[in-house]
Write an enzyme that holds these catalytic residues in place. Structure first.
Site, mmCIF file in Angstrom:
data_model
loop_
_atom_site.group_PDB
_atom_site.id
_atom_site.type_symbol
_atom_site.label_atom_id
_atom_site.label_comp_id
_atom_site.label_asym_id
_atom_site.label_seq_id
_atom_site.Cartn_x
_atom_site.Cartn_y
_atom_site.Cartn_z
ATOM 1 N N GLY A 66 8.198 9.890 -18.548
ATOM 2 C CA GLY A 66 9.208 9.018 -18.354
ATOM 3 C C GLY A 66 10.322 8.577 -19.823
ATOM 4 O O GLY A 66 10.692 7.530 -20.051
ATOM 5 N N LYS A 75 -0.118 -2.003 -10.453
ATOM 6 C CA LYS A 75 -0.204 -2.528 -11.887
ATOM 7 C C LYS A 75 -1.635 -3.155 -11.944
ATOM 8 O O LYS A 75 -2.194 -2.835 -13.031
ATOM 9 C CB LYS A 75 0.850 -3.301 -12.171
ATOM 10 C CG LYS A 75 2.308 -2.857 -12.186
ATOM 11 C CD LYS A 75 2.249 -1.671 -13.408
ATOM 12 C CE LYS A 75 3.635 -1.390 -13.396
ATOM 13 N NZ LYS A 75 3.774 -0.179 -14.457
ATOM 14 N N ASP A 112 5.392 17.286 -14.252
ATOM 15 C CA ASP A 112 5.583 16.397 -13.319
ATOM 16 C C ASP A 112 4.111 15.538 -13.427
ATOM 17 O O ASP A 112 2.950 16.128 -13.406
ATOM 18 C CB ASP A 112 5.381 16.998 -12.307
ATOM 19 C CG ASP A 112 5.154 15.774 -10.953
ATOM 20 O OD1 ASP A 112 5.603 16.248 -9.697
ATOM 21 O OD2 ASP A 112 5.206 14.810 -11.112
ATOM 22 N N GLY A 130 13.775 7.061 -19.453
ATOM 23 C CA GLY A 130 13.887 5.782 -18.585
ATOM 24 C C GLY A 130 14.384 4.515 -19.586
ATOM 25 O O GLY A 130 14.917 4.690 -20.709
ATOM 26 N N TYR A 180 4.073 -2.135 -6.169
ATOM 27 C CA TYR A 180 4.283 -1.810 -7.488
ATOM 28 C C TYR A 180 3.330 -2.814 -8.204
ATOM 29 O O TYR A 180 2.591 -2.177 -8.977
ATOM 30 C CB TYR A 180 5.894 -2.578 -7.971
ATOM 31 C CG TYR A 180 6.174 -2.252 -9.272
ATOM 32 C CD1 TYR A 180 6.366 -3.574 -10.004
ATOM 33 C CD2 TYR A 180 6.171 -1.067 -9.987
ATOM 34 C CE1 TYR A 180 6.621 -3.465 -11.467
ATOM 35 C CE2 TYR A 180 6.528 -0.973 -11.326
ATOM 36 C CZ TYR A 180 6.796 -2.229 -12.058
ATOM 37 O OH TYR A 180 7.188 -2.008 -13.432
HETATM 38 C C1 VAH Z 1 11.249 -4.120 -12.515
HETATM 39 N N1 VAH Z 1 11.905 -4.342 -14.748
HETATM 40 O O1 VAH Z 1 12.058 -5.301 -12.108
HETATM 41 C C2 VAH Z 1 10.818 -3.988 -13.828
HETATM 42 C C3 VAH Z 1 9.772 -4.954 -14.581
HETATM 43 C C4 VAH Z 1 8.896 -7.138 -14.579
HETATM 44 C C5 VAH Z 1 9.726 -6.123 -14.157
HETATM 45 O O2 VAH Z 1 8.465 -4.325 -14.093
HETATM 46 O O3 VAH Z 1 10.681 -3.652 -11.468
#
Ligand code: VAH
Length: 316
Positions: A8, A143, A50, A11, A139
């Site tokens: 990454g 995490k 990848d 980014g 997401y």
């Molecule tokens: C997002 N900038 O908004 C990222 C981040 C804490 C937020 O993980 O998805």
């Protein structure tokens, strides 16, 4: 000899991290793994791969005798909600590939968790290090799972993997990704290109934020700290400042009085933002390995405007 791989690499974080690692460890010792967007002017070792392809990663790790991996590749919150299957494959699958390779090739790993690991049941003010983690986004689920995987691979296999719960990050070297806090980057493009910006969050939505230089310093400081100082093997709370869209707009107006900021909340992004905390207790990071941010909102605003004007070729 340190041989550092950054996935990454192009980014928001990678675009600032790679140059700093090149400066500290030598350009020849840093390998930038890009998948799609590779800047034409990138100056360094570029490797193609990848992170969801174990074998392609293994070739890089073996050929370049990698000793450290900063594993940044992944989808952000909004992009993940648009394609949960891809998010899981890249975010969780990519991390597992890196951890499995670290088990065999004994390299050190950095992996970014996020305030997205917290959820609606987490205390919002001064969120503690150890607390309820019930995120409502794929997401955030990735995490929390990733944090537990990091701790497992440390305890079971001795993999030296370290992690930070990144807040919203603001920087100008890379275009903003598809995230919820990225309005804090878009607002500066709106200022300099049109003199106006319509924020996709409500004006009073407070979120933990940090300028990218602080995030880069903290990330490398964590990776360079002696292992015995690392007492959190899930992911450290990592804080600096917090602000609302209205507060950053007012800060910009101190320098550009004619700037116009309106607020047109996007339902998905607003819902994600409201599931996250407003401020973070990062006392364990400060105690264990000396974390200390240096950018407040005025300094961040001034630095962002100066840097973005130079990047966009806009005169003073
Ligand atoms: C997002 N900038 O908004 C990222 C981040 C804490 C937020 O993980 O998805």
């Amino acid at each position: 000899m340190r041989k550092i791989l950054v996935t990454g690499a192009f980014g928001l974080v990678g675009s600032d991290l790679v140059p700093e690692l090149q400066k500290r460890f030598g350009k020849e010792n840093v390998f930038a793994l890009g998948n799609k967007t590779i800047p034409e002017d990138f100056d360094g070792n570029l490797v193609r791969g990848d992170v969801t392809d174990y074998s392609s990663l293994e070739v890089i790790v073996k050929e370049d005798r990698i000793t450290d991996v900063y594993h940044l590749a992944g989808l952000l919150s909004v992009g993940s909600e648009k394609d949960p299957e891809l998010a899981w494959k890249v975010n969780f699958g990519g991390l597992k590939n890196v951890l499995d390779l670290a088990k065999i090739y004994k390299f050190k790993v950095f992996w970014p968790s996020s305030i997205a690991a917290f959820g609606p049941t987490t205390p919002k003010i001064n969120t503690p290090q150890h607390t309820s983690l019930e995120p409502t986004t794929i997401y955030g689920i990735g995490k929390v799972t990733g944090e537990l995987m990091c701790q497992y691979y440390w305890k079971r296999y001795g993999v030296d993997v370290r992690s930070l719960r990144y807040p919203g990050l603001t920087g100008y070297k890379a275009p903003p990704g598809d995230g919820t806090t990225e309005y804090s980057v878009h607002i500066f493009y709106g200022l300099l290109k049109e003199g106006r910006y319509s924020a996709f969050l409500k004006e009073n939505t407070r979120l933990p934020m940090m300028y990218i230089d602080d995030a880069i310093k903290g990330t490398i400081d964590l990776m360079e700290a002696p292992a015995e100082k690392i007492n959190v093997r899930t992911s450290y709370n990592f804080g600096a400042i917090n602000f609302t869209p209205k507060e950053i707009a007012e800060e910009i107006k101190k320098l550009y009085p004619d700037f116009v900021c309106t607020f047109d909340p996007d339902p998905v992004k607003q819902s994600i933002a409201e599931s996250w905390p407003e401020s973070i207790d990062d006392s364990e990071a400060r105690r264990d390995w000396g974390w200390k941010p240096t950018f407040d909102l005025p300094k961040m605003t001034e630095t962002m405007i100066g840097g973005l004007k130079e990047k966009l070729g806009i005169g003073s």
